[in-house]
Design an enzyme around this catalytic site. Sequence first.
Site, PDB file in Angstrom:
ATOM      1  N   HIS A  95       0.729  -1.085  -0.033  1.00  0.00           N
ATOM      2  CA  HIS A  95      -0.041  -0.042   0.080  1.00  0.00           C
ATOM      3  C   HIS A  95       0.901   1.216   0.045  1.00  0.00           C
ATOM      4  O   HIS A  95       2.002   1.281   0.359  1.00  0.00           O
ATOM      5  CB  HIS A  95      -0.796   0.040   1.163  1.00  0.00           C
ATOM      6  N   GLU A  97       1.096   3.753   1.709  1.00  0.00           N
ATOM      7  CA  GLU A  97       1.435   4.233   3.274  1.00  0.00           C
ATOM      8  C   GLU A  97       2.755   3.154   3.402  1.00  0.00           C
ATOM      9  O   GLU A  97       3.590   3.993   4.011  1.00  0.00           O
ATOM     10  CB  GLU A  97       0.373   4.083   4.288  1.00  0.00           C
ATOM     11  N   CYS A 123      -5.543   1.399   5.776  1.00  0.00           N
ATOM     12  CA  CYS A 123      -6.213   0.223   6.024  1.00  0.00           C
ATOM     13  C   CYS A 123      -5.704   0.061   7.578  1.00  0.00           C
ATOM     14  O   CYS A 123      -4.677   0.600   8.121  1.00  0.00           O
ATOM     15  CB  CYS A 123      -5.757  -1.212   5.407  1.00  0.00           C
ATOM     16  N   CYS A 126      -1.906  -0.703   7.795  1.00  0.00           N
ATOM     17  CA  CYS A 126      -1.166   0.139   7.386  1.00  0.00           C
ATOM     18  C   CYS A 126      -0.987   1.171   8.642  1.00  0.00           C
ATOM     19  O   CYS A 126       0.173   1.841   9.077  1.00  0.00           O
ATOM     20  CB  CYS A 126      -1.464   0.859   6.177  1.00  0.00           C
TER      21      CYS A 126
END
Length: 204
Positions: A95, A97, A123, A126
């Site tokens: 992801h 992040e 999420c 993360c």
Amino acid sequence: MLSASFNNYSRAWHTKPLHAMDNKKAYRPKWDHYFMTMAMMIAQRSTCDRLLAGSVLVRDKRVIGTGYNGSPSGLDHCDDVGHLMHEGHCIRTLHSEENTVIQAAKLGIITEGSTLYTTYSPCYHCLKKMIAAGVKRIVVGQIYRDTRIFETCMKAGVQLEIHQPDTKWLDHLTELYQTAPREKLGDIKPGDAHVEDRTSSQTF
């Protein structure tokens, strides 16, 4: 010495500064708008079409990391070989992040006390990594799926904010890109009439 073609390109680009178009003053964005715009642009590098997401990590108003949804370096991308699905999620990519914090860690940059700007809310997994990395403020463009992050941020002492767009800044960006030069370096040759016309009145 610069080549003639590069000189002509440079002259064409600088013929009329973008901020001087129609005698309008440049619109200087506030910091949040500035960094969120970066995140939006970075998202366009995403290689998983399930979600184009971008993130920027900032400390003391300086960018210390950037990332987008994409596979680790050297591995296949979803855009090339398709998604790798597991329990309804594509696990081929990291992801945005994650990639952002990993980039900072790889370069040995301290992330304690930083701010994360991201196009979509992280999420839960993360978010845990952001908390562990010392991120103290998260600014999101949109809330994406997992609303547990609100309570988790509150418990961890992380400030979570939903970005409020500045319409004047967005309008300015639209105009900026519409007026940006379209010439490519290879398209401009020494002695081109349109180059000479555009630069004849320019003072350097």
